[in-house]
Design a protein around this motif. Sequence first.
Motif, PDB file in Angstrom:
ATOM      1  N   VAL A  82       0.698  -1.263  -0.299  1.00 31.14           N
ATOM      2  CA  VAL A  82       0.200  -0.332  -0.088  1.00 31.14           C
ATOM      3  C   VAL A  82       1.079   1.343  -0.179  1.00 31.14           C
ATOM      4  O   VAL A  82       1.162   1.921   0.634  1.00 31.14           O
ATOM      5  N   ILE A  83       0.845   2.300  -0.939  1.00 31.74           N
ATOM      6  CA  ILE A  83       1.618   3.600  -1.403  1.00 31.74           C
ATOM      7  C   ILE A  83       0.719   3.978  -1.429  1.00 31.74           C
ATOM      8  O   ILE A  83      -0.758   3.996  -1.703  1.00 31.74           O
ATOM      9  N   ASP A  84       1.125   5.543  -1.289  1.00 28.14           N
ATOM     10  CA  ASP A  84       0.230   6.508  -1.640  1.00 28.14           C
ATOM     11  C   ASP A  84       0.391   7.038  -3.450  1.00 28.14           C
ATOM     12  O   ASP A  84       1.386   6.517  -3.541  1.00 28.14           O
ATOM     13  N   ARG A  85      -0.317   8.312  -3.258  1.00 28.04           N
ATOM     14  CA  ARG A  85      -0.069   8.175  -4.605  1.00 28.04           C
ATOM     15  C   ARG A  85       0.917   9.555  -5.162  1.00 28.04           C
ATOM     16  O   ARG A  85       1.654   8.779  -6.311  1.00 28.04           O
ATOM     17  N   ASP A  86       1.516   9.969  -4.137  1.00 30.24           N
ATOM     18  CA  ASP A  86       2.733  10.845  -4.367  1.00 30.24           C
ATOM     19  C   ASP A  86       4.027   9.930  -4.402  1.00 30.24           C
ATOM     20  O   ASP A  86       4.787   9.506  -5.570  1.00 30.24           O
ATOM     21  N   THR A  87       3.508   8.743  -3.324  1.00 30.86           N
ATOM     22  CA  THR A  87       5.167   7.315  -3.614  1.00 30.86           C
ATOM     23  C   THR A  87       5.439   7.167  -5.377  1.00 30.86           C
ATOM     24  O   THR A  87       5.579   6.527  -5.138  1.00 30.86           O
ATOM     25  N   TYR A  88       3.955   6.893  -5.423  1.00 34.25           N
ATOM     26  CA  TYR A  88       3.612   5.754  -6.626  1.00 34.25           C
ATOM     27  C   TYR A  88       4.018   6.988  -7.713  1.00 34.25           C
ATOM     28  O   TYR A  88       4.308   6.434  -8.573  1.00 34.25           O
TER      29      TYR A  88
END
Length: 168
Positions: free
Chosen positions: A141-147
């Motif tokens: 599970v990663i946040d949008r910015d990290t993706y």
Amino acid sequence: MRRGRPGPQPRGGGTSARRAVGEERALTSVATGDTGDGAGDATARPDDRPGREGEVSRLWHITLSVSGREAPLTEVRRGLEQLAHDHPFLLAGRYANDHAEIRYWEEARDLHDAAAVALRLWGEHRSTARLPAWEIVGLEVIDRDTYQQRVAEGLGPLPATPVGVHPF
């Protein structure tokens, strides 16, 4: 005799913090900026804590990996296609006869909530989508910015296949 993990008890581990048998635990998380001094009430609903008012949901990129006994590829594909229909945010599903990986976006307040929803996804849709009786063996599970940062740097999780359900 104390049951559970070895080592010191977690903070607030007194008898008043214990749940009754069968009692559900509310999903909670540590608010941004929490000092960890125990000032927040761990039993309060997340929205009752300071700093939670007006908080908005965020997008989380989920990669869920499942595995189990071999199943016919046509049944696995049909099940994943039905899951994509039932769960419209599914981006990509890759599968083989004994494992699969699905990637999708989830909207949730925090990582804990996004992970909890992701961990229930396969089991909750198993009967309606007629998915194999496989177990979850991986979750990212990663946040949008990290993706977006990973994609910009040429790192994973790049979509390995076009949107939709495809074999590995």
